[in-house]
Design a protein around this motif. Structure first.
Motif, PDB file in Angstrom:
ATOM      1  N   ARG A   1       2.357   9.738  -2.003  1.00 41.99           N
ATOM      2  CA  ARG A   1       1.116   8.990  -2.061  1.00 41.99           C
ATOM      3  C   ARG A   1      -0.221   9.664  -1.320  1.00 41.99           C
ATOM      4  O   ARG A   1       0.026  10.673  -0.720  1.00 41.99           O
ATOM      5  CB  ARG A   1       1.281   7.516  -1.102  1.00 41.99           C
TER       6      ARG A   1
ATOM      7  N   TYR B   1       0.734   2.608  -7.345  1.00 46.39           N
ATOM      8  CA  TYR B   1       0.820   2.494  -6.024  1.00 46.39           C
ATOM      9  C   TYR B   1       0.552   3.598  -5.418  1.00 46.39           C
ATOM     10  O   TYR B   1      -0.111   3.674  -4.361  1.00 46.39           O
ATOM     11  CB  TYR B   1       2.045   1.756  -5.648  1.00 46.39           C
TER      12      TYR B   1
ATOM     13  N   HIS C   1      -4.170   5.220   0.813  1.00 43.98           N
ATOM     14  CA  HIS C   1      -3.431   4.284   1.636  1.00 43.98           C
ATOM     15  C   HIS C   1      -4.106   4.542   3.164  1.00 43.98           C
ATOM     16  O   HIS C   1      -4.453   5.726   3.465  1.00 43.98           O
ATOM     17  CB  HIS C   1      -2.126   4.777   1.670  1.00 43.98           C
TER      18      HIS C   1
ATOM     19  N   GLY D   1       2.328  -5.355   0.469  1.00 42.48           N
ATOM     20  CA  GLY D   1       0.953  -4.411   0.505  1.00 42.48           C
ATOM     21  C   GLY D   1       0.037  -5.324   0.821  1.00 42.48           C
ATOM     22  O   GLY D   1       0.120  -6.805   0.379  1.00 42.48           O
TER      23      GLY D   1
END
Length: 316
Positions: A234, A205, A210, A187
């Protein structure tokens, strides 16, 4: 009156078509013109006298010229034979060169442009070392990098592309592929990002925003499959068309991204970004180079592949 049947052409007659050339006769012709003796030419080629005489007969019929004629106790070439002597020697030398291994490449003498295709993360990882190596070893060489889109068999086959570098998971039989290095995804985020305030768990996360780098604007990938195994999904806030542009966006926002670890080192350091371990089981990235077999023995291309291979080892 009945129509007369056409006559069959005699020996040496082309009947409007060129006679088929027997290239094996060139070796014998060269020996005969050099030795000016059937016996000496036969000894030179390891043939018997009668066999050499028969070969001379074939040469005479093919050329429509006596080639060698008796002059006292010796034989002398005809004017046509004298005129073709140098040409016969040149043709044989060219043919010999075709079957001789090429001389080793002298990079300093190369004047050539090589076209390579790679994801821009690989250009960031390999570009500067490759250009530096070329400048030192082969100042007459130009390395032209194309985007990852200009890849595949058609570009390699038609010569548009000399070398493809990237994750090559195709298996076309006509393409040569050589593994370069294995990498892993990590990451990347700006310094002080809230995600880095504590342990990076799968849930934390997934909850971060993102940013994906995708020239086609894809919104999913292997990360989503790994998160789904944890029952998570995500939040994708956007995409960038290139790896480099994604890093610049991440540097100035709260988005996080994914980068190949080795490719990320120089880029992340240049932008002051922070890399972190992704708490997921992600497949490794296996980078290779691919080329068309037509370049297999090309000395310049062999030099290029060697430089790419050694640079990849240095990066690894």
């Amino acid at each position: 009156m009945p129509e007369e049947a056409p006559r069959r052409p005699g020996p040496g007659s082309s009947a409007g078509q060129p006679a088929k050339a027997d290239l094996n006769l060139l070796v014998a012709l060269d020996a005969l013109l050099d030795e000016e003796s059937v016996t000496a030419a036969a000894d030179r080629l390891g043939l018997s006298g009668p066999a050499m005489s028969r070969t001379l007969g074939r040469i005479r019929r093919a050329l429509g010229d006596p080639v060698l004629v008796r002059a006292g106790r010796h034989m002398v070439p005809t004017p046509r034979a004298l005129a073709m002597r140098a040409e016969v020697r040149r043709v044989l030398a060219d043919a010999h060169a075709l079957f001789t291994a090429p001389a080793p490449c002298d990079p300093a003498a190369l004047e050539r442009t090589f076209t390579l295709s790679a994801h821009d993360s690989q250009v960031l990882a390999f570009g500067a070392p490759l250009l530096g190596r070329a400048a030192r070893e082969a100042p007459g060489v130009t390395l032209r990098f194309l985007t990852e889109g200009a890849t595949g068999v058609p570009s390699l086959r038609d010569g548009t592309l000399d070398l493809e570098i990237g994750v090559i998971d195709r298996s076309e039989p006509e393409i040569r592929v050589e593994a370069l290095l294995a990498d892993r995804m990590v990451g990347v985020a700006r310094p002080g990002h809230p995600l880095l305030d504590g342990p990076v768990t799968p849930r934390r996360y997934a909850a971060a925003g993102h940013l994906l780098d995708s020239r086609r604007g894809r919104l999913s990938g292997p990360v989503d499959e790994a998160l789904a195994a944890h029952g998570l999904r995500r939040r994708v806030v956007g995409t960038a068309p290139t790896f480099a542009s994604a890093l610049f966006v991440i540097a100035g926002s709260d988005a996080v991204g994914l980068v190949p670890e080795r490719a990320a080192r120089p880029a992340a350091a240049a932008l002051g970004l922070v890399t972190f371990e992704v708490p997921l089981d992600l497949p490794p990235l296996r980078f290779s180079m691919a080329w068309h077999p037509r370049h297999e023995e090309d000395s310049g291309h062999r030099w290029l592949r060697g430089v790419v291979r050694e640079t990849a080892r240095e990066v690894a």
